[in-house]
Scaffold this active site. Sequence first.
Site, short mmCIF file in Angstrom:
data_model
loop_
_atom_site.label_atom_id
_atom_site.label_comp_id
_atom_site.label_asym_id
_atom_site.label_seq_id
_atom_site.Cartn_x
_atom_site.Cartn_y
_atom_site.Cartn_z
N GLU A 217 -16.42 22.10 19.21
CA GLU A 217 -15.42 21.23 19.84
C GLU A 217 -15.35 19.85 19.19
O GLU A 217 -16.37 19.15 19.06
CB GLU A 217 -15.71 21.08 21.33
N LYS A 233 -11.74 24.34 27.08
CA LYS A 233 -11.95 24.59 28.50
C LYS A 233 -11.38 25.96 28.83
O LYS A 233 -10.18 26.19 28.63
CB LYS A 233 -11.28 23.50 29.34
#
Length: 406
Positions: A217, A233
């Site tokens: 990420e 997410k």
Amino acid sequence: MAHGKSTERMRKIGPYGVETLPQVPVDAPAAPPRCRDTLVERARLQWHRTDGGDPAVLAEEFLTAHGLDLRDLSRPAPTHPPGDACGAALYLSAAAGALLAGTPTTAPEPAPTLPDLAVVVYDHGPTRTAPVDTPTPWWLGPWTESWTPEQHAAAIDAVRAAIGRGDIYQTNLVGHAAAPYTGDPLPALRRLGTLPGARYGGVLTGDGWAIGCASPETLIEVRDGQLITRPIKGTRPATATGHAELLASAKERAEHIMIVDLERNDLARVARTGTVTVDELFAVRRWCNLWQAESTIRATAADSLGLADLLRATCPGGSVTGAPKLAALTHIAAAEPVGRGASMGALGWVAPGRVDLGLTIRTAAADGEALHTWAGGGITWDSDPAAEVAEAAAKTAPVRATLTGR
């Protein structure tokens, strides 16, 4: 605070009572691949919250003092003059990020030897070949969790109750585990960088500590005056069924969109007005044996945006805090029994005109006695406690297996 005195004080490393971990070739996440064989450490800043001061300002001032001026990221990267520093590895803990946000944490840190800020400046030396690892006996003991599955589930229920009261919309809860070890932990930590999808794979070491990262990420990237963040997410097993379930899940999509909106707001604080855009929304990508949903948000840096203000706007990352961010941080501080240590912070590479920091999910750390891992997930009103506990276990399983050597 005068730069010279503050920097000199912060650079002091106290005795930890453990042996210094062996030095390894530079493998900092996001370091330029073409430079890694020639990078030599020039200077180092290490800071703990107990030292006082503002870690974002300290980092920017320290870099400037060592020839890496990141006080205006709105300009394209300058041509690298021969003899100047190449760049620097930068690490900022989640606790330091919470301090920057105005919500300091009080939970005890499970690995207190880890700094809350580390900045390591590198220049070029002779080309070096990576040493061949000499096999040493490696033993990793059983993992001890900082909370039981029942305590984890109770914390999830408490977050859901807070959502029901309207205090928050979403909060990320993170658990910790530690395992004793014998032998050299660095080969195990380096293996994390080989996991599939580890965009920020690499290690950073210091006196008596080391951090290994397998993060996919992007917390914040700056290139040619463009700001980019890629929040992740939404998680499912990396199967055809899992892929279809993730795309069809209203709960996962709602959770994801909330964080995208939060990240858009964070970038807007340091971007030119009207330039924040979502380039890609809810793209499903693979990390090890999991599908995860990722979006890409972009903006143009505001004039004269410096590193300190950028860190203050983006740390700690929205995908590992929640919405609203400050309220979520308050609930995190009350719910989690120990600090987040090396996890959920920032780790990567900085140079004039360039920043590339990963969010330290899928991250492990070693002190002189134990390896530490962290994992969690976002909690919304629709969260099922048993499913959330299982998801956290699924995220940490590849990390723990890799550290063991499997």
